[in-house]
Design an enzyme around this catalytic site. Structure first.
Site, short mmCIF file in Angstrom:
data_model
loop_
_atom_site.label_atom_id
_atom_site.label_comp_id
_atom_site.label_asym_id
_atom_site.label_seq_id
_atom_site.Cartn_x
_atom_site.Cartn_y
_atom_site.Cartn_z
CG HIS A 250 -1.82 -1.14 1.40
ND1 HIS A 250 -2.95 -1.34 0.62
CD2 HIS A 250 -1.78 -2.17 2.28
CE1 HIS A 250 -3.56 -2.45 1.02
NE2 HIS A 250 -2.88 -2.97 2.02
O1 RIB Z 1 -5.23 -0.11 4.60
C1 RIB Z 1 -3.84 -0.05 4.44
C2 RIB Z 1 -3.24 1.02 5.28
O2 RIB Z 1 -3.48 0.73 6.65
C3 RIB Z 1 -1.70 1.11 5.15
O3 RIB Z 1 -1.31 2.44 5.38
C4 RIB Z 1 -1.21 0.23 6.26
O4 RIB Z 1 0.08 0.62 6.73
C5 RIB Z 1 -2.24 0.52 7.33
O5 RIB Z 1 -1.85 1.70 8.00
#
Ligand code: RIB
Ligand code: CA
Length: 321
Positions: A250
């Site tokens: 992500h």
């Molecule tokens: O949903 C993914 C996000 O949530 C990313 O930033 C991961 O690190 C968590 O913080």
């Protein structure tokens, strides 16, 4: 062939983060790109795990990068209104399970992270600083509430969060960063600064497959080995849930967007945050097809060139210790 580095002034950024293995890779990508990015500071926020641990993890990553010029500031230890929600089930008790990184020798700055964001923007020319948000938006929202005059100083807020066609990952309708502090997200969405959202619709198309994970290990440096250990720990939750050929990576998408915006495509649309309903708390209500008369307020990315993304990661991270 490494990407040609543009002969331009480095872009000034502040990274707000809740490390988290994917946050760690995002931080390392930024710290591996000093010709393009001037990291003014890193601000930790409660999210994946508690603030103290997220802050310690940020210090560990800065030390791993070898960038002793980088400053880390602790921000807010809880959401604006909601009871804290964390994600040890994904990231482990430390929030950075996988590698055994040494306790940091460097310390947090004495200034609160929200004060750092405010003071840095107050002292900068307009349209110069990009806020890169990798976790819940609590710090950025608190800065905007305490000092609304900083909003016009923000060049862009680039955030990993939300989802549209991909739904949610912490509930059927909400992505974790927005779910944890939906009030903060609502404040940010209406602050007037240019906003770019990197949602699950993008990150679910940026899978860290076995070959891609191996490419990190093949770099042969400490950074590559640590990233391989981090992601082979954190992927187990997503592989079990999605049964995909890799887990979504992500947060580095935010940094990749700042470095190479053309890697992404999306639309300028209206995005509202659900803050009333418990059933759909934290949902990003993205009017992707323009079916309402609500004013567009964010560029909502939908596509990524994932091969370019992983090529960039391998090239840049190989330059670190
Ligand atoms: O949903 C993914 C996000 O949530 C990313 O930033 C991961 O690190 C968590 O913080
Ligand atoms: Ca994060």
């Amino acid at each position: 062939m490494p990407e040609a580095k543009p002969e331009t002034t480095p872009q000034k950024i502040i990274i707000d983060t809740d490390p988290g293995q994917d946050d760690a890779v995002a931080l390392l990508l930024a710290l591996a790109s000093p010709q393009e990015l001037e990291v003014l500071g890193i601000v930790s926020v409660a999210g994946n795990v508690g603030l103290a641990q997220n802050s310690k993890n940020a210090l560990k990553i800065v030390e791993l990068s070898g960038r002793d010029d980088i400053r880390v500031y602790a921000g807010c230890d809880r959401p604006i209104r909601r009871t804290p929600v964390t994600a040890e089930h994904v990231h482990g008790q430390s929030g950075l399970d996988g590698p055994d990184l040494p306790d940091p020798k460097i310390s947090l700055e004495d200034v609160h992270g929200v004060d750092f964001i405010i003071q840095t923007l107050e002292n900068s020319p307009e349209n110069e600083i990009i806020l890169c948000a990798l976790g819940p938006l609590t710090n950025i929202a608190m800065a905007l509430v305490r000092a609304p005059h900083i909003a016009p100083k923000i060049k862009e807020i680039v955030l990993m969060g939300g989802g549209c066609f991909e739904g949610g990952n912490i509930t059927p309708t909400a992505e974790f960063n927005i779910y944890v502090d939906p009030e903060a997200a609502d404040i940010v969405m209406h602050c007037g600064a240019p906003i770019t959202i990197i949602p699950l619709d993008v990150t679910h198309a940026a899978l860290a497959t076995k070959d891609r994970l191996q490419s990190f290990l093949n770099m042969g440096n400490k950074t590559g080995a640590a990233i391989h250990q981090m992601l082979t720990f954190s992927e187990r939750f997503d592989l079990e849930k999605y049964q995909w050929r890799g887990a979504p990576l992500h947060d580095p998408c935010v940094i990749a967007y700042v470095l190479a915006p053309d890697m992404f495509s999306g639309r300028f649309i209206n995005v509202e945050i659900e803050v009333s309903s418990e059933l759909t708390r934290g949902m990003t209500v993205a009017d992707f097809w323009g079916v309402t008369d609500r004013e567009p307020n964010a560029t909502f990315m939908r596509y990524i060139d994932d091969d370019h993304y992983y090529t960039m990661l391998a090239e840049r991270l190989a330059t670190l210790p």
